[in-house]
Each structure stands twice: as structure tokens, then as C-alpha cells.
Design an enzyme around this catalytic site. Structure first.
Site, PDB file in Angstrom:
ATOM      1  N   HIS A  56       0.855  -1.195   0.000  1.00 23.36           N
ATOM      2  CA  HIS A  56       0.000   0.000   0.000  1.00 23.36           C
ATOM      3  C   HIS A  56       0.889   1.242   0.000  1.00 23.36           C
ATOM      4  O   HIS A  56       2.016   1.215   0.512  1.00 23.36           O
ATOM      5  CB  HIS A  56      -0.879   0.026   1.257  1.00 23.36           C
ATOM      6  CG  HIS A  56      -1.987  -0.984   1.236  1.00 23.36           C
ATOM      7  ND1 HIS A  56      -3.026  -0.960   2.126  1.00 23.36           N
ATOM      8  CD2 HIS A  56      -2.213  -2.046   0.426  1.00 23.36           C
ATOM      9  CE1 HIS A  56      -3.851  -1.953   1.870  1.00 23.36           C
ATOM     10  NE2 HIS A  56      -3.384  -2.647   0.847  1.00 23.36           N
ATOM     11  N   GLU A  58       0.890   4.044   1.725  1.00 20.75           N
ATOM     12  CA  GLU A  58       1.357   4.548   3.025  1.00 20.75           C
ATOM     13  C   GLU A  58       2.482   3.685   3.583  1.00 20.75           C
ATOM     14  O   GLU A  58       3.467   4.187   4.115  1.00 20.75           O
ATOM     15  CB  GLU A  58       0.236   4.560   4.068  1.00 20.75           C
ATOM     16  CG  GLU A  58      -1.017   5.285   3.678  1.00 20.75           C
ATOM     17  CD  GLU A  58      -2.060   4.347   3.101  1.00 20.75           C
ATOM     18  OE1 GLU A  58      -1.778   3.689   2.082  1.00 20.75           O
ATOM     19  OE2 GLU A  58      -3.172   4.283   3.647  1.00 20.75           O
ATOM     20  N   CYS A  86      -6.206   2.074   5.758  1.00 17.56           N
ATOM     21  CA  CYS A  86      -6.773   0.786   6.150  1.00 17.56           C
ATOM     22  C   CYS A  86      -6.210   0.379   7.519  1.00 17.56           C
ATOM     23  O   CYS A  86      -5.343   1.064   8.063  1.00 17.56           O
ATOM     24  CB  CYS A  86      -6.422  -0.251   5.078  1.00 17.56           C
ATOM     25  SG  CYS A  86      -4.708  -0.817   5.161  1.00 17.56           S
ATOM     26  N   CYS A  89      -2.252  -0.069   7.405  1.00 22.13           N
ATOM     27  CA  CYS A  89      -1.496   1.183   7.324  1.00 22.13           C
ATOM     28  C   CYS A  89      -1.681   2.024   8.579  1.00 22.13           C
ATOM     29  O   CYS A  89      -0.746   2.688   9.031  1.00 22.13           O
ATOM     30  CB  CYS A  89      -1.891   1.944   6.070  1.00 22.13           C
ATOM     31  SG  CYS A  89      -1.377   1.084   4.570  1.00 22.13           S
TER      32      CYS A  89
END
Ligand code: ZN
Length: 149
Positions: A56, A58, A86, A89
Site C-alpha cells: 500500500h 502509506e 486501512c 497502514c
């Protein structure tokens, strides 16, 4: 630039990252990490390209920022991300002690900052973040609604 102008500027940079993801068929989510008014890390979602579930935006930006700063503690940084983080993260944000998170659109299906949980503002954890949501909310939301027509 005043603080609001800074937030708009750096969110626009996160949007540029999200657009890079869209250009290669990835779900368009982008992130930048800012330290002393400078971007020290930038990343976009690469889950399809990498076939790696943890890639992801981040998470990759946090990993890079830790290398740049030379510490697992990302004190005095701000993380800008186009979509509400999410649970994974949000966990990485807590672990790296990022003091401030700015995001664009809410994610009603996986967002764990405001939508489903409030992981960044739970006093039972040993770290809490200052959160600003809705910066360029229309633009960041359109990234996703254009990608998923
Ligand atoms: Zn995530």
C-alpha cells in the site's frame, strides 16, 4: 504558505502519486511524507504490480521515510494520503509514531481512522495522531470513482 495552503500543496503531490498508480492499472492511491516542509518519501499503491498484499502507498512511504531519517520513529513528519488508511497502514502509522495524518476521501469499506474504527485516536494505544480529513476530498474521491465506474 499558511498551514492550509501547505496541506493543499502536499495533498496535490499525493494525488500525483495516485495518478501514477492509475496509469499502470493500480487502484489509484498515493501518499507522501513531509519532514520540515520537504517531501522525504512518496509512493503509490503497487499491489497488482508487486502481487504483494502489503504494498500500500502509506506502508511503502513509511518504509522509505524510515530509511531517509535513519530511525523507526518518524517524529515531526506529516503523512498525506489520498484515501483514509486501512487497518494495516493505520497500524504502521502508530508503530512509526507519525504525529500527523492528512487524508482526502473516506473509505467506508476499509477506513480505520474515522469510518470503521478510530485506530489513530484510541487512547488505549501508546500513540495517537492529529488527523485532518477531507483535504481535496472531491479530487481524491474522484480518483477512485473514475477508476471504478
Ligand atoms: Zn493500507
Amino acid at each position: 504558505m499558511n498551514p492550509q495552503q501547505k496541506d493543499l500543496f502536499f495533498m496535490a503531490e499525493a494525488i500525483k502519486e495516485a495518478e501514477k498508480a492509475a496509469a499502470i492499472g493500480e487502484v489509484p492511491i498515493g501518499a507522501v511524507i513531509v519532514y520540515k516542509d520537504e517531501i522525504i518519501a512518496r509512493a503509490h499503491n503497487l499491489r497488482e504490480t508487486s502481487q504483494n498484499a502489503v504494498t500500500h502507498a502509506e506502508l511503502m512511504a513509511i518504509q522509505h521515510a524510515c530509511e531517509v531519517i535513519g530511525s523507526w520513529r518518524l517524529e515531526e513528519t506529516t503523512l498525506y494520503v489520498t484515501l483514509e488508511p486501512c487497518p494495516m497502514c493505520s497500524g504502521a502509522i502508530l508503530q512509526s509514531r507519525v504525529p500527523r495524518v492528512v487524508y482526502g476521501a473516506r473509505d467506508s469499506k476499509a477506513g480505520c481512522v474515522d469510518s470503521l474504527y478510530h485506530l489513530l485516536n484510541d487512547p488505549r494505544f501508546n500513540h495517537e495522531c492529529d488527523v485532518t480529513e477531507g483535504v481535496l476530498a472531491v479530487e481524491t474521491g474522484e480518483l477512485l470513482s473514475n477508476f471504478f465506474p
